[in-house]
Design an enzyme around this catalytic site. Structure first.
Site, PDB file in Angstrom:
ATOM      1  N   SER A 147      46.356  29.813  -0.801  1.00  0.00           N
ATOM      2  CA  SER A 147      46.211  29.051  -1.878  1.00  0.00           C
ATOM      3  C   SER A 147      47.184  27.804  -1.803  1.00  0.00           C
ATOM      4  O   SER A 147      48.137  27.835  -1.630  1.00  0.00           O
ATOM      5  CB  SER A 147      46.155  29.896  -3.367  1.00  0.00           C
ATOM      6  OG  SER A 147      46.568  29.184  -4.276  1.00  0.00           O
ATOM      7  N   TYR A 160      51.928  35.357  -7.337  1.00  0.00           N
ATOM      8  CA  TYR A 160      50.659  34.828  -6.656  1.00  0.00           C
ATOM      9  C   TYR A 160      50.956  34.013  -5.626  1.00  0.00           C
ATOM     10  O   TYR A 160      50.370  33.962  -4.570  1.00  0.00           O
ATOM     11  CB  TYR A 160      49.781  34.089  -7.667  1.00  0.00           C
ATOM     12  CG  TYR A 160      48.510  33.718  -7.047  1.00  0.00           C
ATOM     13  CD1 TYR A 160      47.548  34.639  -6.881  1.00  0.00           C
ATOM     14  CD2 TYR A 160      48.198  32.289  -6.936  1.00  0.00           C
ATOM     15  CE1 TYR A 160      46.045  34.115  -6.448  1.00  0.00           C
ATOM     16  CE2 TYR A 160      46.985  31.914  -6.454  1.00  0.00           C
ATOM     17  CZ  TYR A 160      45.967  32.718  -6.216  1.00  0.00           C
ATOM     18  OH  TYR A 160      44.633  32.269  -5.720  1.00  0.00           O
ATOM     19  N   LYS A 164      50.089  34.745  -1.580  1.00  0.00           N
ATOM     20  CA  LYS A 164      49.289  33.942  -0.936  1.00  0.00           C
ATOM     21  C   LYS A 164      50.139  32.975   0.568  1.00  0.00           C
ATOM     22  O   LYS A 164      49.431  32.930   1.505  1.00  0.00           O
ATOM     23  CB  LYS A 164      48.933  32.468  -1.713  1.00  0.00           C
ATOM     24  CG  LYS A 164      47.699  33.084  -2.720  1.00  0.00           C
ATOM     25  CD  LYS A 164      46.892  33.979  -2.035  1.00  0.00           C
ATOM     26  CE  LYS A 164      45.544  34.109  -2.862  1.00  0.00           C
ATOM     27  NZ  LYS A 164      44.642  35.011  -2.038  1.00  0.00           N
TER      28      LYS A 164
HETATM   29  N1  LIG Z   1      39.161  29.712  -7.518  1.00  0.00           N
HETATM   30  C1  LIG Z   1      40.196  29.004  -6.608  1.00  0.00           C
HETATM   31  O1  LIG Z   1      40.409  27.725  -7.222  1.00  0.00           O
HETATM   32  C2  LIG Z   1      41.012  29.552  -6.009  1.00  0.00           C
HETATM   33  C3  LIG Z   1      42.276  28.918  -5.371  1.00  0.00           C
HETATM   34  C4  LIG Z   1      42.905  29.280  -4.529  1.00  0.00           C
HETATM   35  C5  LIG Z   1      42.844  30.613  -3.754  1.00  0.00           C
HETATM   36  N2  LIG Z   1      41.558  31.295  -4.345  1.00  0.00           N
HETATM   37  C6  LIG Z   1      41.391  32.569  -4.056  1.00  0.00           C
HETATM   38  O2  LIG Z   1      39.993  32.845  -3.618  1.00  0.00           O
HETATM   39  C7  LIG Z   1      39.755  34.320  -3.812  1.00  0.00           C
HETATM   40  C8  LIG Z   1      38.631  34.407  -4.589  1.00  0.00           C
HETATM   41  O3  LIG Z   1      38.956  34.099  -6.057  1.00  0.00           O
HETATM   42  P1  LIG Z   1      37.900  33.512  -7.067  1.00  0.00           P
HETATM   43  O4  LIG Z   1      38.372  32.427  -7.593  1.00  0.00           O
HETATM   44  O5  LIG Z   1      36.507  33.526  -6.519  1.00  0.00           O
HETATM   45  O6  LIG Z   1      38.124  34.587  -8.092  1.00  0.00           O
HETATM   46  P2  LIG Z   1      37.295  35.802  -8.700  1.00  0.00           P
HETATM   47  O7  LIG Z   1      37.931  36.343  -9.907  1.00  0.00           O
HETATM   48  O8  LIG Z   1      35.969  35.138  -9.102  1.00  0.00           O
HETATM   49  O9  LIG Z   1      36.946  36.752  -7.724  1.00  0.00           O
HETATM   50  C9  LIG Z   1      37.832  37.653  -7.096  1.00  0.00           C
HETATM   51  C10 LIG Z   1      37.087  39.100  -6.812  1.00  0.00           C
HETATM   52  O10 LIG Z   1      38.000  39.822  -6.074  1.00  0.00           O
HETATM   53  C11 LIG Z   1      37.584  41.230  -6.884  1.00  0.00           C
HETATM   54  N3  LIG Z   1      38.822  42.090  -6.690  1.00  0.00           N
HETATM   55  C12 LIG Z   1      39.894  42.123  -7.248  1.00  0.00           C
HETATM   56  N4  LIG Z   1      40.730  43.261  -7.095  1.00  0.00           N
HETATM   57  C13 LIG Z   1      40.147  43.932  -6.075  1.00  0.00           C
HETATM   58  C14 LIG Z   1      40.432  44.897  -5.127  1.00  0.00           C
HETATM   59  N5  LIG Z   1      41.521  45.792  -5.505  1.00  0.00           N
HETATM   60  N6  LIG Z   1      39.381  45.375  -4.350  1.00  0.00           N
HETATM   61  C15 LIG Z   1      38.302  44.891  -3.858  1.00  0.00           C
HETATM   62  N7  LIG Z   1      37.936  43.547  -4.872  1.00  0.00           N
HETATM   63  C16 LIG Z   1      38.710  43.316  -5.877  1.00  0.00           C
HETATM   64  C17 LIG Z   1      37.214  40.803  -8.166  1.00  0.00           C
HETATM   65  O11 LIG Z   1      36.535  42.020  -8.730  1.00  0.00           O
HETATM   66  C18 LIG Z   1      36.529  39.696  -7.919  1.00  0.00           C
HETATM   67  O12 LIG Z   1      35.179  39.875  -8.136  1.00  0.00           O
HETATM   68  C19 LIG Z   1      41.265  35.089  -4.087  1.00  0.00           C
HETATM   69  O13 LIG Z   1      41.905  35.638  -3.131  1.00  0.00           O
HETATM   70  C20 LIG Z   1      41.796  33.918  -4.698  1.00  0.00           C
HETATM   71  O14 LIG Z   1      43.214  34.318  -5.084  1.00  0.00           O
HETATM   72  C21 LIG Z   1      40.952  30.905  -5.338  1.00  0.00           C
END
Ligand SMILES: NC(=O)c1ccc[n+]([C@@H]2O[C@H](COP(=O)([O-])OP(=O)(O)OC[C@H]3O[C@@H](n4cnc5c(N)ncnc54)[C@H](O)[C@@H]3O)[C@@H](O)[C@H]2O)c1
Length: 300
Positions: A147, A160, A164
């Site tokens: 991230s 976080y 990351k």
């Molecule tokens: N959305 C963004 O802008 C952004 C930016 C940087 C990084 N990320 C990363 O992208 C990834 C996806 O995030 P997102 O934005 O789609 O969020 P989101 O909350 O929509 O999705 C995350 C998913 O992970 C699942 N999860 C959480 N803990 C878990 C576990 N212990 N075992 C299995 N599943 C689990 C949740 O149920 C959820 O469906 C994450 O790693 C997040 O840190 C997202």
């Protein structure tokens, strides 16, 4: 469409919604069989079940897994489930994640540990669970989800951001160790409007940041011609690359007052002219030894 992942087997963690869902659908659209994992995703009415149904309805193959990435045995069982159904695992997308945002002053150690556990140990568990399989196959593609919060910092996200950035370190070494088995390991730093970014983006940003605008970048990181050791940034249909660079720096060893030389010369230490991306940690040692006139030194 050129289905670049025909007959490939992929696992995506946290794929019941957000980016994981978009990745799973895009992998399937490119021909991959996809195991869709999400915490409790095997429950009736879960997002993960709907993703599996969507893939199957479009003529693809998908499996459902409700395992928790923080539980190593459950992740081993998840990999076994994919191997039993499809005989191999070509692609692992470590995507599952959570947030527990607070300023560091107010952050509890439990929340710090939990975030580290889900992102770091969750990715380690899944990667360890597929590693032998990929080594035996002589092929594998693994993506760590990092991230901008880790790469560049973000107020209220010390836990976080640390987690990351740990994944970047994991990727750097696994890319080296996986090289002779054609296991390519990369990082994806997405920007997307998901449950995770709810309430922190305005309407215009939300409209531009659909998660499916990130997933084409994921495909590039797992295809046959994927790079290795790349940090790909992706959001709103744009794609960039981040590097951990090293400047040319200075050598101040001969000076009698080296500390003051370093203080005086910090501008030159930071000067980015001629900076490089070392190919391993040892490359950085070599750079410093060479400047000290010890360029022939080797690790024993
Ligand atoms: N959305 C963004 O802008 C952004 C930016 C940087 C990084 N990320 C990363 O992208 C990834 C996806 O995030 P997102 O934005 O789609 O969020 P989101 O909350 O929509 O999705 C995350 C998913 O992970 C699942 N999860 C959480 N803990 C878990 C576990 N212990 N075992 C299995 N599943 C689990 C949740 O149920 C959820 O469906 C994450 O790693 C997040 O840190 C997202």
């Amino acid at each position: 469409m050129n289905k670049v992942l025909q007959n490939k087997v992929a696992i995506v963690t946290g794929a019941g919604g957000g980016l994981g869902r978009a990745h799973a659908l895009e992998l399937a659209r490119h021909g991959a069989c996809v195991l869709v994992n999400d915490l409790g995703g095997d429950r009736e009415g879960s997002g993960a079940r709907a993703v599996v149904d969507d893939i199957v309805r479009s003529g693809g193959e998908a499996l459902l897994n409700g395992g928790d990435v923080t539980n190593f045995e459950q992740m081993q069982a998840m990999v076994a489930q994919a191997v039993e159904a499809w005989g191999r695992v070509d692609i692992l997308v470590n995507n599952a994640g959570i947030l527990r945002d607070k300023s560091f002053a107010k952050m509890s150690m439990d929340d710090f540990r939990l975030v580290m556990d889900v992102h770091v140990m969750g990715s380690v568990h899944c990667t360890k669970a597929v590693w032998e399989q990929m080594r035996a196959q002589g092929r594998g593609r693994i993506v760590m989800t990092t991230s901008s919060s880790g790469l560049y910092g973000s107020f209220g996200q010390a836990n976080y951001g640390a987690a990351k950035m740990a994944l970047v370190g994991l990727m750097q070494t696994l890319a080296l160790e996986g090289m002779k088995h054609d296991i390519r390991v990369n990082c994806l730093a997405p920007s997307a409007a998901t449950g995770m970014t709810e309430g922190i983006l305005d309407e215009a940003a939300l409209a531009g940041l659909a998660p499916d605008k990130v997933s084409p970048g994921l495909i590039a990181l797992v295809a046959d011609d994927a790079p290795t050791r790349m940090i790909l940034l992706a959001g709103a249909g744009s794609f960039e690359c981040a590097h951990i660079t090293m400047t040319q720096g200075i050598h101040a060893d001969e000076a009698s007052d080296a500390a003051n030389v370093v203080r005086d010369q910090l501008g030159r230490v930071q000067d980015r002219t001629g900076e490089t991306v070392p190919s391993s940690g040892w490359e950085q040692y070599k750079h410093e030894l060479a400047k000290a006139g010890l360029g022939e030194a080797r690790p024993v």
